[in-house]
Design an enzyme around this catalytic site. Structure first.
Site, PDB file in Angstrom:
ATOM      1  CB  THR A   7      44.183 -24.140  32.327  1.00 32.18           C
ATOM      2  OG1 THR A   7      44.697 -22.936  31.759  1.00 32.18           O
ATOM      3  CG2 THR A   7      44.521 -24.151  33.800  1.00 32.18           C
ATOM      4  CB  ALA A   8      40.800 -28.133  31.457  1.00 29.94           C
ATOM      5  CB  SER A  43      43.371 -29.121  18.546  1.00 28.44           C
ATOM      6  OG  SER A  43      42.470 -30.195  18.681  1.00 28.44           O
ATOM      7  CD  GLU A  77      45.184 -13.859  31.838  1.00 31.14           C
ATOM      8  OE1 GLU A  77      44.891 -12.680  32.135  1.00 31.14           O
ATOM      9  OE2 GLU A  77      45.931 -14.150  30.896  1.00 31.14           O
ATOM     10  CE  LYS A 111      41.476 -13.228  43.515  1.00 37.11           C
ATOM     11  NZ  LYS A 111      40.651 -14.092  42.634  1.00 37.11           N
ATOM     12  CB  VAL A 126      39.378 -35.955  18.254  1.00 33.65           C
ATOM     13  CG1 VAL A 126      38.423 -37.140  18.268  1.00 33.65           C
ATOM     14  CG2 VAL A 126      40.492 -36.151  19.279  1.00 33.65           C
ATOM     15  CD  GLU A 175      34.019 -14.438  45.024  1.00 32.97           C
ATOM     16  OE1 GLU A 175      35.189 -14.727  45.257  1.00 32.97           O
ATOM     17  OE2 GLU A 175      33.419 -13.506  45.594  1.00 32.97           O
ATOM     18  CB  THR A 193      35.240 -21.001  41.190  1.00 30.37           C
ATOM     19  OG1 THR A 193      34.259 -20.551  40.233  1.00 30.37           O
ATOM     20  CG2 THR A 193      35.044 -20.256  42.498  1.00 30.37           C
ATOM     21  CE1 TYR A 237      21.056 -25.987  54.721  1.00 28.74           C
ATOM     22  CE2 TYR A 237      23.089 -26.242  53.471  1.00 28.74           C
ATOM     23  CZ  TYR A 237      21.861 -26.724  53.870  1.00 28.74           C
ATOM     24  OH  TYR A 237      21.430 -27.945  53.424  1.00 28.74           O
TER      25      TYR A 237
END
Length: 505
Positions: free
Chosen positions: A17-18, A42, A52, A81, A188, A349, A351, A436
């Site tokens: 995903t990244a 790889s 997910e 969601k 690598v 959460e 994120t 805040y």
């Protein structure tokens, strides 16, 4: 006149995903005829697969990439969601919601929460999230996408997605390949830097590049190699800040199970004796996990907890280890860490995808040339530090407000030191329920209010200006608003039905 120092080549190390989100955002912004983007993936390296569930920014990302929502949903087994239902977090058998979208509206220029707080302190019967359109839909397992041209009581609901992370990576890979991104399947094995300490070349075990080259050079490198952090950690030696003294959970056991007849349009988070469990519904299965602290629970005990709470397993439980925290610098010289190589915050959460997306969007805003000037990298690192700290504080808030003392894990939380920034936020809130102000905080005011109210943390007094409003009129409006939301939600399609209609388009 063109900048002779302009970056002309990027190499992304790592898929998943990244990697593919990073490639997609780069390709979306940089014409392939001017800049070469190569992703090294790889072979046979499984994704962690815990990400997910998402937050509404995922839908924003799809719009940004001009990806049709209905096509994405069909090809990734996605569901919708509306928020998260938290169970057993405050005390056993207690439930509350963190919904997406607005909860109520400002009244007489003051936050809705303040008027609800007066209602609550006067023994009112409504909960804060009783005025959330998303919660009303979620409670009834209903969902629809609002028509922005047509005003309804449910318009203030927002939504995100649950999806199969492996299918998402494949979807984004195909998206990127069409935009000219090159994919290299290899490991690598060595990283070479120049006299400035900038990464210059990667040595590969093998390559599917033309000419069978076993090395690849670039102007800029993006490290999406996960917890291994091949570039930012192992080569550039940027240290990792361990935050497990604030968030002690360090492992998860995950497994998939069969889906029941109804697909809930929300994530479930159930607190357990040594952590918490998640349930994430997809179109074809249920994702399950137990995030736990190994100081209080063995792997075998965690697997037993998961198996005792999940029926009809489709996969063998597997253990994932992690260290909560962040890299001291996400961007150093000509290397940017994205995803797990930059840091990890437990998925309470949802994120993880957001932090990937935000890192790349911030990078696009601060796009350097080949010299990678320090003021660029410093500003990027400042922005991402704030993102991580804000999310960390929001996650800690769920734990530190708990009143559970039924296990050693929850007893620990009664005395655990919390971040100074969060302590300041809580102290301010205790004074008239004020928040805040942090414009860079991912979580909006209603999210903070929802956790405070859900975890039973309410000030003893409301904002004095609330007394200038007509309280009997507002109380009447509360009742009308609640019943209008209830009735409106009842006319929305069932979540299953909405997904089926989408699949038939």
């Amino acid at each position: 006149m063109q900048n002779s120092n302009a970056i002309q080549s990027f190499v992304i190390v790592g898929g998943g995903t990244a990697g593919w989100i990073s490639a997609a955002i780069l390709a979306r912004n940089l014409p392939s005829q001017n800049v070469q983007i190569t992703l090294i993936e790889s072979p046979n390296v499984p994704t962690i697969g815990v990400g997910e569930a998402t937050i509404p920014s995922m839908v924003d990302l799809l719009r940004y990439l001009k990806i049709p929502l209905d096509d994405f949903i069909q090809k990734t087994n996605a569901t919708f969601k509306l928020g998260i239902e938290f169970t057993n977090w405050l005390t056993l058998d207690h439930k509350y919601w963190h919904p997406f979208g607005h909860v109520g509206n400002h009244i007489d220029g003051k936050p809705f929460y303040q008027h609800w707080l007066k209602h609550h302190l006067n023994d009112g019967s409504f909960q804060f999230c009783d005025f959330s359109p998303a919660v009303h839909l979620a409670r009834q397992n209903r969902f629809f996408i609002q028509n922005t041209q047509q005003k309804t009581p449910l318009n203030d609901a927002a939504f995100a997605l649950h999806f199969d992370a492996t299918l998402v990576a494949e979807y984004l890979k195909q998206y990127c390949l069409k935009l000219g991104v090159k994919r290299v399947e290899s490991h690598v094995c060595d990283v070479i830097s120049d006299e400035r300490g900038f990464i210059s070349t990667l040595h590969l075990t093998h390559s599917n590049l033309k000419g069978a080259s076993k090395q690849i050079s670039a102007d800029f490198f993006i490290d999406c190699s996960g917890q291994n952090a091949l570039l930012i950690g192992k080569k550039l030696r940027i240290a990792y800040q361990n935050w497990q003294h604030f968030l002690p959970v360090d492992k998860a056991v995950v497994a998939q199970s069969k889906l029941g007849p109804n697909i809930p349009p929300y994530t479930k988070s159930i607190a357990e004796k040594s952590g918490w469990r998640w349930q994430i519904p997809l179109q074809n299965r249920m994702g399950n996990g137990y995030v736990f602290c190994s100081d209080f629970c063995s792997d075998e005990q965690a697997i037993e907890v998961l198996q005792n709470n999940v029926d009809n397993l489709l996969s063998e439980p597997r253990i994932i280890k992690f260290t909560t925290g962040k890299r001291e610098k996400s961007w150093y010289k000509n290397c940017l860490a994205v995803g797990l190589s930059a840091g990890f915050l437990e998925p309470l959460e949802s994120t993880g995808i957001y932090l990937i997306m935000k890192a790349m969007l911030n990078f696009i805003e601060l796009m350097p040339d080949k010299t990678c000037p320090a003021h660029n990298t410093d500003e990027f690192n400042r922005l991402m530090d704030n993102e991580f700290i804000n999310i960390r504080d929001f996650i800690v808030l769920h734990y530190c407000l708990s009143k559970r003392t039924d296990s050693a894990f929850w007893q620990m939380w009664q005395t655990l030191t919390i971040p100074a920034e969060l302590k300041q936020k809580i102290q301010l809130f205790e004074n008239f329920g004020r928040l805040y102000h942090n414009p860079q905080d991912l979580f909006a005011q209603d999210s903070w209010y929802a956790i405070y109210a859900g975890m039973g943390k309410n000030p003893n007094q409301y904002d004095p200006f609330i007394d200038f409003s007509n309280f009997p009129v507002i109380e009447k409006a509360f009742k009308q608003s609640y019943h209008l939301l209830l009735q409106s939600a009842a006319h929305a399609p069932m979540h299953n039905e909405f997904l089926q209609v989408n699949a038939e388009k």
